[in-house]
Write a protein that holds these residues in place. Structure first.
Motif, PDB file in Angstrom:
ATOM      1  N   VAL A  27     -11.091  12.589  -5.002  1.00  0.00           N
ATOM      2  CA  VAL A  27     -11.354  11.307  -5.355  1.00  0.00           C
ATOM      3  C   VAL A  27     -10.926  10.987  -6.843  1.00  0.00           C
ATOM      4  O   VAL A  27     -10.483   9.898  -7.045  1.00  0.00           O
ATOM      5  N   TRP A  28     -11.268  12.150  -7.673  1.00  0.00           N
ATOM      6  CA  TRP A  28     -10.785  11.850  -9.103  1.00  0.00           C
ATOM      7  C   TRP A  28      -9.145  11.763  -9.207  1.00  0.00           C
ATOM      8  O   TRP A  28      -8.924  10.910  -9.886  1.00  0.00           O
ATOM      9  N   ALA A  29      -8.602  12.484  -8.641  1.00  0.00           N
ATOM     10  CA  ALA A  29      -7.028  12.585  -8.786  1.00  0.00           C
ATOM     11  C   ALA A  29      -6.624  11.155  -8.256  1.00  0.00           C
ATOM     12  O   ALA A  29      -5.667  10.442  -8.765  1.00  0.00           O
ATOM     13  N   ALA A  30      -7.077  10.657  -7.086  1.00  0.00           N
ATOM     14  CA  ALA A  30      -6.632   9.301  -6.436  1.00  0.00           C
ATOM     15  C   ALA A  30      -7.037   8.293  -7.488  1.00  0.00           C
ATOM     16  O   ALA A  30      -6.109   7.430  -7.590  1.00  0.00           O
ATOM     17  N   LEU A  31      -8.222   8.208  -7.779  1.00  0.00           N
ATOM     18  CA  LEU A  31      -8.522   7.144  -8.910  1.00  0.00           C
ATOM     19  C   LEU A  31      -7.627   7.201 -10.040  1.00  0.00           C
ATOM     20  O   LEU A  31      -7.330   6.139 -10.717  1.00  0.00           O
ATOM     21  N   ALA A  32      -7.347   8.433 -10.693  1.00  0.00           N
ATOM     22  CA  ALA A  32      -6.531   8.639 -11.945  1.00  0.00           C
ATOM     23  C   ALA A  32      -5.016   8.106 -11.458  1.00  0.00           C
ATOM     24  O   ALA A  32      -4.527   7.321 -12.551  1.00  0.00           O
ATOM     25  N   LEU A  33      -4.432   8.424 -10.490  1.00  0.00           N
ATOM     26  CA  LEU A  33      -3.172   7.915 -10.095  1.00  0.00           C
ATOM     27  C   LEU A  33      -3.307   6.333 -10.118  1.00  0.00           C
ATOM     28  O   LEU A  33      -2.313   5.560 -10.392  1.00  0.00           O
ATOM     29  N   TRP A  34      -4.464   5.746  -9.428  1.00  0.00           N
ATOM     30  CA  TRP A  34      -4.400   4.179  -9.256  1.00  0.00           C
ATOM     31  C   TRP A  34      -4.486   3.851 -10.535  1.00  0.00           C
ATOM     32  O   TRP A  34      -3.869   2.693 -10.625  1.00  0.00           O
ATOM     33  N   TYR A  35      -5.470   4.088 -11.499  1.00  0.00           N
ATOM     34  CA  TYR A  35      -5.803   3.656 -12.712  1.00  0.00           C
ATOM     35  C   TYR A  35      -4.347   3.891 -13.885  1.00  0.00           C
ATOM     36  O   TYR A  35      -4.116   2.862 -14.599  1.00  0.00           O
ATOM     37  N   ARG A  36      -3.829   4.967 -13.752  1.00  0.00           N
ATOM     38  CA  ARG A  36      -3.021   5.302 -14.853  1.00  0.00           C
ATOM     39  C   ARG A  36      -1.598   5.459 -14.618  1.00  0.00           C
ATOM     40  O   ARG A  36      -0.677   5.558 -15.566  1.00  0.00           O
ATOM     41  N   LEU A  37      -1.039   5.338 -13.363  1.00  0.00           N
ATOM     42  CA  LEU A  37       0.358   5.494 -13.062  1.00  0.00           C
ATOM     43  C   LEU A  37       1.225   4.325 -13.583  1.00  0.00           C
ATOM     44  O   LEU A  37       0.585   3.262 -13.252  1.00  0.00           O
ATOM     45  N   LEU A  39       3.351   2.399 -12.618  1.00  0.00           N
ATOM     46  CA  LEU A  39       4.145   2.205 -11.556  1.00  0.00           C
ATOM     47  C   LEU A  39       3.641   0.566 -10.828  1.00  0.00           C
ATOM     48  O   LEU A  39       2.336   0.204 -11.145  1.00  0.00           O
ATOM     49  N   PRO A  40       4.177   0.002 -10.259  1.00  0.00           N
ATOM     50  CA  PRO A  40       3.647  -1.179  -9.524  1.00  0.00           C
ATOM     51  C   PRO A  40       2.595  -1.091  -8.489  1.00  0.00           C
ATOM     52  O   PRO A  40       2.342   0.300  -8.204  1.00  0.00           O
ATOM     53  N   GLU A  41       1.763  -1.806  -8.481  1.00  0.00           N
ATOM     54  CA  GLU A  41       0.666  -1.806  -7.642  1.00  0.00           C
ATOM     55  C   GLU A  41       0.653  -1.077  -6.331  1.00  0.00           C
ATOM     56  O   GLU A  41      -0.088  -0.324  -5.965  1.00  0.00           O
ATOM     57  N   GLU A  42       1.820  -1.384  -5.523  1.00  0.00           N
ATOM     58  CA  GLU A  42       2.007  -0.936  -4.230  1.00  0.00           C
ATOM     59  C   GLU A  42       2.263   0.657  -4.232  1.00  0.00           C
ATOM     60  O   GLU A  42       1.591   1.344  -3.394  1.00  0.00           O
ATOM     61  N   ALA A  43       3.144   1.079  -5.416  1.00  0.00           N
ATOM     62  CA  ALA A  43       3.314   2.351  -5.539  1.00  0.00           C
ATOM     63  C   ALA A  43       2.090   3.196  -5.820  1.00  0.00           C
ATOM     64  O   ALA A  43       1.848   4.478  -5.438  1.00  0.00           O
ATOM     65  N   ARG A  44       1.360   2.558  -6.800  1.00  0.00           N
ATOM     66  CA  ARG A  44       0.142   3.273  -7.347  1.00  0.00           C
ATOM     67  C   ARG A  44      -0.965   3.331  -5.922  1.00  0.00           C
ATOM     68  O   ARG A  44      -1.497   4.584  -6.006  1.00  0.00           O
ATOM     69  N   LEU A  45      -0.981   2.452  -5.281  1.00  0.00           N
ATOM     70  CA  LEU A  45      -1.926   2.559  -3.889  1.00  0.00           C
ATOM     71  C   LEU A  45      -1.332   3.770  -2.825  1.00  0.00           C
ATOM     72  O   LEU A  45      -2.171   4.507  -2.301  1.00  0.00           O
ATOM     73  N   LEU A  46      -0.010   3.735  -2.785  1.00  0.00           N
ATOM     74  CA  LEU A  46       0.448   4.702  -2.077  1.00  0.00           C
ATOM     75  C   LEU A  46       0.538   6.117  -2.432  1.00  0.00           C
ATOM     76  O   LEU A  46      -0.041   7.093  -1.745  1.00  0.00           O
ATOM     77  N   ALA A  47       0.500   6.378  -3.933  1.00  0.00           N
ATOM     78  CA  ALA A  47       0.322   7.865  -4.415  1.00  0.00           C
ATOM     79  C   ALA A  47      -1.264   7.904  -4.241  1.00  0.00           C
ATOM     80  O   ALA A  47      -1.554   9.163  -3.949  1.00  0.00           O
ATOM     81  N   ALA A  48      -2.155   7.162  -4.559  1.00  0.00           N
ATOM     82  CA  ALA A  48      -3.465   7.491  -4.530  1.00  0.00           C
ATOM     83  C   ALA A  48      -3.764   7.556  -2.982  1.00  0.00           C
ATOM     84  O   ALA A  48      -4.616   8.641  -2.943  1.00  0.00           O
ATOM     85  N   GLY A  49      -3.239   7.013  -2.106  1.00  0.00           N
ATOM     86  CA  GLY A  49      -3.658   7.024  -0.780  1.00  0.00           C
ATOM     87  C   GLY A  49      -3.051   8.415  -0.343  1.00  0.00           C
ATOM     88  O   GLY A  49      -3.999   8.906   0.555  1.00  0.00           O
ATOM     89  N   ALA A  50      -2.028   8.819  -0.645  1.00  0.00           N
ATOM     90  CA  ALA A  50      -1.307  10.107  -0.228  1.00  0.00           C
ATOM     91  C   ALA A  50      -2.207  11.369  -0.682  1.00  0.00           C
ATOM     92  O   ALA A  50      -2.405  11.990   0.126  1.00  0.00           O
ATOM     93  N   PHE A  51      -2.706  11.116  -1.904  1.00  0.00           N
ATOM     94  CA  PHE A  51      -3.444  12.189  -2.540  1.00  0.00           C
ATOM     95  C   PHE A  51      -4.879  12.306  -1.783  1.00  0.00           C
ATOM     96  O   PHE A  51      -5.258  13.282  -1.573  1.00  0.00           O
ATOM     97  N   GLY A  52      -5.355  11.149  -1.275  1.00  0.00           N
ATOM     98  CA  GLY A  52      -6.494  11.317  -0.633  1.00  0.00           C
ATOM     99  C   GLY A  52      -6.610  11.983   0.715  1.00  0.00           C
ATOM    100  O   GLY A  52      -7.387  12.523   1.289  1.00  0.00           O
ATOM    101  N   LEU A  53      -5.621  11.345   1.398  1.00  0.00           N
ATOM    102  CA  LEU A  53      -5.246  12.094   2.719  1.00  0.00           C
ATOM    103  C   LEU A  53      -4.719  13.245   2.809  1.00  0.00           C
ATOM    104  O   LEU A  53      -5.477  14.292   3.535  1.00  0.00           O
ATOM    105  N   LEU A  54      -4.186  13.964   1.521  1.00  0.00           N
ATOM    106  CA  LEU A  54      -3.897  15.276   1.422  1.00  0.00           C
ATOM    107  C   LEU A  54      -5.128  16.253   1.250  1.00  0.00           C
ATOM    108  O   LEU A  54      -5.376  17.230   1.836  1.00  0.00           O
TER     109      LEU A  54
END
Length: 332
Positions: A27-37, A39-54
């Motif tokens: 949860v922490w890593a996904a939020l960190a990626l969402w708020y601080r990457l 990158l465009p919003e779509e890419a941040r959402l993809l990165a955060a979602g991917a880490f959550g799924l992992l």
């Protein structure tokens, strides 16, 4: 038989504990990626979602006792941690005008000189005349310390401001604030993830208190603190020292660990004052009750009576943002 059951129970509890830890880190890593990457919003959402799924896949694998999945998760966490530590607070940016400058100060004998004291004329949230001034204060004339609580989200959360009073009738208010970029806002969740830096604002009460009572419509309360004169002076000088440090070494604002309350508590503890840990230091809307229990308010009167008399917003609205603002809000 009993030993086998105990060993099985211990194994189950261990997997639950590890699974909970994986979930929290995910949860922490996904939020960190969402708020601080960056990158465009779509890419941040993809990165955060991917880490959550992992993280979820890792928990399932651990339940099935497939330890190999933990290695991939640990590698991903290490990568996020390296990236996270590389994010440092910026020294310069297009700051919002009200936090554009960090006050600095110097002491010569008993004279405190401050550069960058805020003295804005506020007419509306986005309608103001900026003014940053150099001021001098005689520390030997320091007399009082008031705690202002500005309630902006119900009774549980408030912004705390400390104001130092001098024998000549002047007041110097200090506010620990989020140093937002122009057009940016305040988000308690986002500011857990290195979104904004911290700034110490020294200002006229008519400015930093008045903008909350008369412009934002917040419920502001004032409490006179009953603490030794030497402590008041030491706390003011600690503010100056921290402001000078921030001017050369920026720090991220954090909604839990580096906010308007925890920063002042840290200062007081650095000066040797014993302030026991308490939930009201986090849910700071109840900080006046904490101060009362600590003996820092007038204990000869009930706390409910002090609360009722503390509300200054009606007096501020009636008087307006005039040069006599500090005297007006202290009228009975």
């Amino acid at each position: 038989m009993r030993e086998r059951l105990l060993a099985r129970l211990t194994g189950i509890l261990a997997r639950v504990a590890i699974g909970a830890a994986v979930l929290l880190v995910s949860v922490w890593a996904a939020l960190a990626l969402w708020y601080r990457l960056s990158l465009p919003e779509e890419a941040r959402l993809l990165a955060a979602g991917a880490f959550g799924l992992l993280g979820l896949a890792t928990i399932v694998a651990l339940v099935r006792r497939r330890a190999a999945a933990a290695s991939l998760f640990a590698l991903a966490v290490a990568g996020v941690f390296v990236w996270w530590t590389s994010i440092v607070p910026p020294a310069d940016a297009d700051w919002s005008p009200d936090v554009a400058r960090q006050v600095t100060g110097a002491v010569d004998g008993s004279v405190l000189s401050l550069t960058g004291v805020r003295n804005f004329d506020w007419r509306g949230e986005d309608d103001f005349t900026p003014a940053w001034e150099t001021r001098r204060y005689d520390l030997d004339q320091l007399r009082t310390l008031d705690m202002f609580m500005s309630y902006w989200a119900g009774p549980s959360m408030a912004h705390m401001i400390l104001s130092f009073g001098f024998a000549d009738g002047r007041y110097l208010a200090w506010s620990v604030e989020v140093r937002r970029r122009r057009g940016g806002g305040f988000s308690p969740i986002a500011d857990l993830f290195k979104s904004n830096t911290l700034v110490l604002v020294a200002a006229e009460e008519r400015d930093v208190i008045g903008v909350r009572t008369n412009i934002r419509g917040e419920d502001v309360q004032r409490y006179r603190l009953d603490i030794p004169q030497e402590m008041i002076r030491a706390l003011l000088l600690q503010y100056v020292a921290d402001a000078n440090a921030l001017a050369t070494r920026p720090t991220f604002y954090n909604s839990l660990t580096s906010n308007c309350t925890t920063t002042v508590v840290r200062m007081a503890r650095a000066l040797g004052d014993v302030l026991p840990a308490d939930w009201r230091l986090i849910v700071n809307g109840y900080l006046p009750e904490y101060a009362y229990d600590m003996g820092a308010l007038d204990s000869s009167r009930p706390m409910a009576e002090l609360r009722a008399e503390a509300r200054i917003s009606p007096r501020a609205l009636a008087a307006g943002l005039t040069s006599s603002f500090s005297q007006d809000i202290r009228q009975p």
